[in-house]
Design a protein around this motif. Structure first.
Motif, PDB file in Angstrom:
ATOM      1  N   LEU A 140      28.870  20.262  30.185  1.00  0.00           N
ATOM      2  CA  LEU A 140      29.525  19.007  29.534  1.00  0.00           C
ATOM      3  C   LEU A 140      31.008  19.556  29.523  1.00  0.00           C
ATOM      4  N   SER A 141      32.137  18.738  29.987  1.00  0.00           N
ATOM      5  CA  SER A 141      33.392  19.022  29.456  1.00  0.00           C
ATOM      6  C   SER A 141      33.449  17.781  28.177  1.00  0.00           C
ATOM      7  N   PHE A 142      33.524  18.178  26.880  1.00  0.00           N
ATOM      8  CA  PHE A 142      33.292  17.547  25.894  1.00  0.00           C
ATOM      9  C   PHE A 142      34.745  16.525  25.663  1.00  0.00           C
ATOM     10  N   THR A 143      35.939  17.156  25.778  1.00  0.00           N
ATOM     11  CA  THR A 143      37.073  16.418  25.562  1.00  0.00           C
ATOM     12  C   THR A 143      37.095  15.296  26.689  1.00  0.00           C
ATOM     13  N   ASP A 144      36.731  15.730  27.873  1.00  0.00           N
ATOM     14  CA  ASP A 144      36.996  14.797  28.841  1.00  0.00           C
ATOM     15  C   ASP A 144      35.944  13.681  28.684  1.00  0.00           C
ATOM     16  N   SER A 145      34.928  13.934  28.354  1.00  0.00           N
ATOM     17  CA  SER A 145      33.734  13.020  28.271  1.00  0.00           C
ATOM     18  C   SER A 145      34.070  11.995  27.227  1.00  0.00           C
ATOM     19  N   VAL A 146      34.696  12.446  26.057  1.00  0.00           N
ATOM     20  CA  VAL A 146      34.954  11.379  24.990  1.00  0.00           C
ATOM     21  C   VAL A 146      36.280  10.722  25.495  1.00  0.00           C
ATOM     22  N   ASP A 147      37.398  11.112  26.355  1.00  0.00           N
ATOM     23  CA  ASP A 147      38.479  10.421  26.913  1.00  0.00           C
ATOM     24  C   ASP A 147      37.996   9.190  27.887  1.00  0.00           C
ATOM     25  N   GLN A 148      37.017   9.890  28.618  1.00  0.00           N
ATOM     26  CA  GLN A 148      36.349   8.956  29.598  1.00  0.00           C
ATOM     27  C   GLN A 148      35.588   7.749  29.046  1.00  0.00           C
ATOM     28  N   ALA A 149      35.033   7.805  28.037  1.00  0.00           N
ATOM     29  CA  ALA A 149      34.307   7.151  27.246  1.00  0.00           C
ATOM     30  C   ALA A 149      35.180   5.709  26.542  1.00  0.00           C
ATOM     31  N   LEU A 150      36.474   6.596  26.008  1.00  0.00           N
ATOM     32  CA  LEU A 150      37.479   5.674  25.316  1.00  0.00           C
ATOM     33  C   LEU A 150      37.849   4.730  26.422  1.00  0.00           C
ATOM     34  N   ASP A 151      38.262   5.427  27.592  1.00  0.00           N
ATOM     35  CA  ASP A 151      38.831   4.446  28.747  1.00  0.00           C
ATOM     36  C   ASP A 151      37.775   3.296  29.067  1.00  0.00           C
ATOM     37  N   ALA A 152      36.598   3.874  29.236  1.00  0.00           N
ATOM     38  CA  ALA A 152      35.531   2.741  29.643  1.00  0.00           C
ATOM     39  C   ALA A 152      35.482   1.684  28.502  1.00  0.00           C
ATOM     40  N   LEU A 153      35.604   2.092  27.301  1.00  0.00           N
ATOM     41  CA  LEU A 153      35.596   1.091  26.136  1.00  0.00           C
ATOM     42  C   LEU A 153      36.920   0.171  26.026  1.00  0.00           C
ATOM     43  N   ALA A 154      37.871   0.580  26.681  1.00  0.00           N
ATOM     44  CA  ALA A 154      39.132  -0.259  26.734  1.00  0.00           C
ATOM     45  C   ALA A 154      38.995  -1.226  27.864  1.00  0.00           C
ATOM     46  N   ARG A 155      38.317  -0.820  29.100  1.00  0.00           N
ATOM     47  CA  ARG A 155      37.926  -1.602  29.948  1.00  0.00           C
ATOM     48  C   ARG A 155      37.082  -2.893  29.454  1.00  0.00           C
ATOM     49  N   HIS A 156      36.057  -2.244  29.052  1.00  0.00           N
ATOM     50  CA  HIS A 156      34.977  -3.143  28.372  1.00  0.00           C
ATOM     51  C   HIS A 156      35.870  -4.306  27.334  1.00  0.00           C
ATOM     52  N   ILE A 157      36.605  -3.849  26.397  1.00  0.00           N
ATOM     53  CA  ILE A 157      37.333  -4.833  25.630  1.00  0.00           C
ATOM     54  C   ILE A 157      38.005  -5.630  26.395  1.00  0.00           C
ATOM     55  N   GLU A 158      38.858  -5.233  27.347  1.00  0.00           N
ATOM     56  CA  GLU A 158      39.901  -6.198  28.195  1.00  0.00           C
ATOM     57  C   GLU A 158      38.984  -7.256  28.950  1.00  0.00           C
ATOM     58  N   ALA A 159      37.831  -6.719  29.542  1.00  0.00           N
ATOM     59  CA  ALA A 159      36.935  -7.598  30.168  1.00  0.00           C
ATOM     60  C   ALA A 159      36.434  -8.835  29.393  1.00  0.00           C
ATOM     61  N   HIS A 160      36.175  -8.426  28.159  1.00  0.00           N
ATOM     62  CA  HIS A 160      35.370  -9.384  27.265  1.00  0.00           C
ATOM     63  C   HIS A 160      36.016 -10.017  25.969  1.00  0.00           C
ATOM     64  N   PHE A 161      37.169  -9.227  25.658  1.00  0.00           N
ATOM     65  CA  PHE A 161      37.700  -9.703  24.441  1.00  0.00           C
ATOM     66  C   PHE A 161      39.325 -10.375  24.862  1.00  0.00           C
ATOM     67  N   ASP A 162      39.848 -11.270  24.216  1.00  0.00           N
ATOM     68  CA  ASP A 162      41.065 -11.793  24.564  1.00  0.00           C
ATOM     69  C   ASP A 162      42.105 -11.101  23.985  1.00  0.00           C
ATOM     70  N   VAL A 163      42.599  -9.796  24.204  1.00  0.00           N
ATOM     71  CA  VAL A 163      43.667  -9.032  24.035  1.00  0.00           C
ATOM     72  C   VAL A 163      44.957  -9.578  23.876  1.00  0.00           C
ATOM     73  N   ASP A 164      45.277 -10.625  24.979  1.00  0.00           N
ATOM     74  CA  ASP A 164      46.558 -11.203  24.715  1.00  0.00           C
ATOM     75  C   ASP A 164      46.741 -12.245  23.606  1.00  0.00           C
ATOM     76  N   LEU A 165      45.479 -12.851  23.499  1.00  0.00           N
ATOM     77  CA  LEU A 165      45.566 -13.697  22.022  1.00  0.00           C
ATOM     78  C   LEU A 165      45.869 -13.096  20.865  1.00  0.00           C
ATOM     79  N   LEU A 166      45.075 -11.787  20.720  1.00  0.00           N
ATOM     80  CA  LEU A 166      45.241 -11.007  19.833  1.00  0.00           C
ATOM     81  C   LEU A 166      46.379 -10.484  19.343  1.00  0.00           C
ATOM     82  N   LEU A 167      47.131 -10.160  20.408  1.00  0.00           N
ATOM     83  CA  LEU A 167      48.518  -9.615  20.350  1.00  0.00           C
ATOM     84  C   LEU A 167      49.568 -10.908  20.033  1.00  0.00           C
TER      85      LEU A 167
END
Length: 486
Positions: free
Chosen positions: A449-476
């Motif tokens: 495991l590369s732990f730091t990379d793993s966490v950063d990749q999970a955060l990027d995946a979470l951001a994509r998840h948010i952008e796909a299902h949450f209205d970030v434009d309306l939030l802003l």
């Protein structure tokens, strides 16, 4: 001018912290300067900041998601439970007092200025501040003097998005019921809602979504499906501490009553060849464990009594006799020694208790808390180790002569003569890939495991998840400028 918006929950553990982390990374990916903020948090899983204080672990993860250093202004009030009725109160990173719940309720309004001061400072170099509430604003019995939810939102002039958790059921009642119990002024601060943790076909909830919109008059910002990679992100809440099945190498972790800073487990949980098993009270330490890891504790002496009450002291002795390995970190390190003395009554009544006796060291509690981000060297290999120290007490004794870490020329830690029992004060050391790989190799397990990379990749995946299902434009769009009230 900086804008802000607040994510509040229709209940506890609805996923506010993760949503804010995902929004932080999504906003950062859009080129915005973003900062997380939680006025009041309650957690014994703390992080040390660049300015030498401590904040909740969730805000440190959110800062990482925002790609900025964690700072005490991101969580100006942190409550660290020490008993069922009292907690240590940390204000802007430093110990303020230890108070019983009733006494804290009386002092809470006086801490509003500290939260507003930190909020104001964060706004000076930020495009958007993502504020996280605590618990739920529906707990209207706590509204007087509140600084965690609507009390802060009112004082700082921050609009609110309400999040419900469909996984636990009754989400329509969660959202509609929250509006029903709030005073009109508080309800008016809520500008929209979102649903989290949906499993299955989201379209099946279309009618439910429409019904919430009709009854509340609030727009929906989306329905977030269950995020399967959530386990890859460090957890803050002890309720999220779960077994992580992996490979044949087993790490047994006794769940202490006041377990603290259990982020030490996250890198081990991510290793594909390692199984991390949380041992609940009432269960013995498993006989097939390769490593028993005793984690940090907010109340070492109380948790030492808890350890013995489970019979884990007997199990640990048998584990060592069978040739097993033991690692104690911070409070766990203190427990492994011969004695733990508290002459000034920092944790309770003054006195001294016998430790588990597996390291020839003794600990004396001192009122000064050691807080620092730390770079160390693993003595057996000369490899770099990064972590943090956050503890009361000093530990000395003959086994410290076998210190296995070096911090700026200062020896750190202790080991038994055969090297199978070790302890140290350095949290976060397993996040250093080189050290973790070397330590596991010494115990016969590979690391992949590369732990730091793993966490950063999970955060990027979470951001994509948010952008796909949450209205970030309306939030802003719903976010409002940080005004003079803040």
């Amino acid at each position: 001018m900086a804008k802000s918006i607040m994510i509040q929950g229709a209940g506890s553990n609805v996923g506010k912290s993760m949503i804010v982390a995902g929004l932080a990374r999504a906003c950062a990916n859009r080129g915005l300067s973003v900062a997380p903020f939680k006025p009041q948090n309650m957690s014994n899983n703390a992080a040390v900041t660049v300015d030498g204080g401590e904040i909740g672990r969730a805000q440190a993860l959110q800062a990482l998601a925002a790609r900025r250093p964690a700072h005490t202004d991101m969580n100006p009030v942190l409550l660290k439970p020490e008993t069922d009725t009292g907690a240590q109160v940390i204000v802007q990173g430093k110990r303020f007092a230890t108070l019983r719940a009733r006494d804290y309720a009386a002092r809470k309004p006086s801490l509003l200025n500290a939260t507003l001061e930190s909020f104001r400072r964060l706004s000076l170099d930020t495009d958007i501040i993502l504020v996280e509430g605590a618990g739920s604003p529906a707990e209207i019995n706590l509204r007087a003097g509140d600084i965690a939810n609507m009390g802060f939102a009112e004082a700082a002039g921050v609009p609110v998005i309400l999040v419900g958790d469909i996984d636990r059921g009754g989400v329509i009642a969660q959202i509609v019921g929250t509006q029903a119990v709030l005073e009109p002024g508080d309800a008016g601060r809520i500008k929209g809602f979102a649903i989290n943790k949906f499993r299955g076909d989201v379209s099946l909830f279309d009618e439910g979504l429409a019904e919430i919109e009709r009854r509340t008059g609030w727009p929906s910002l989306g329905v977030l499906p269950w995020f399967g990679d959530a386990w890859r992100l460090p957890a803050e809440d002890v309720m999220d501490l779960k077994n992580r099945p992996g490979g044949r190498f087993k790490v047994a972790v006794p769940r202490l009553g006041r377990i603290a800073n259990f982020d030490d487990l996250d890198p081990l949980s991510g290793e594909p060849h390692v199984t991390v098993e949380i041992i609940e009270p009432g269960r013995p330490l498993p006989g097939d464990a390769d490593l028993v890891l005793i984690p940090g504790s907010k109340s070492t002496i109380a948790d030492l009594a808890h350890f013995r009450a489970q019979g884990w002291d007997i199990d640990l002795t048998a584990h060592i006799r069978r040739g097993g390995h033991v690692m104690g970190i911070c409070g766990g390190y203190q427990m492994l020694g011969q004695t733990v003395a508290d002459p000034e009554g920092i944790e309770g009544a003054p006195g001294e208790v016998a430790g588990l006796g597996h390291l020839d060291v003794a600990t004396v509690m001192r009122p000064e808390k050691h807080l620092s981000l730390t770079r160390a060297t693993y003595r057996p290999t000369g490899g770099a180790v990064e972590g943090y120290e956050i503890h009361l007490g000093e530990t000395t004794g003959p086994d410290c002569a076998r210190a296995w870490l070096d911090i700026g020329g200062r020896p750190e830690g202790a080991a038994s003569a055969d090297g199978r029992v070790r302890g140290c004060y350095l949290h976060g050391l397993f996040a250093s890939d080189g050290f973790r790989a070397q330590y596991l190799e010494e115990l016969g397990a590979p690391s992949e495991l590369s732990f730091t990379d793993s966490v950063d990749q999970a955060l990027d995946a979470l951001a994509r998840h948010i952008e796909a299902h949450f209205d970030v434009d309306l939030l802003l769009k719903l976010a409002e400028p940080v005004g003079a009230d803040a």
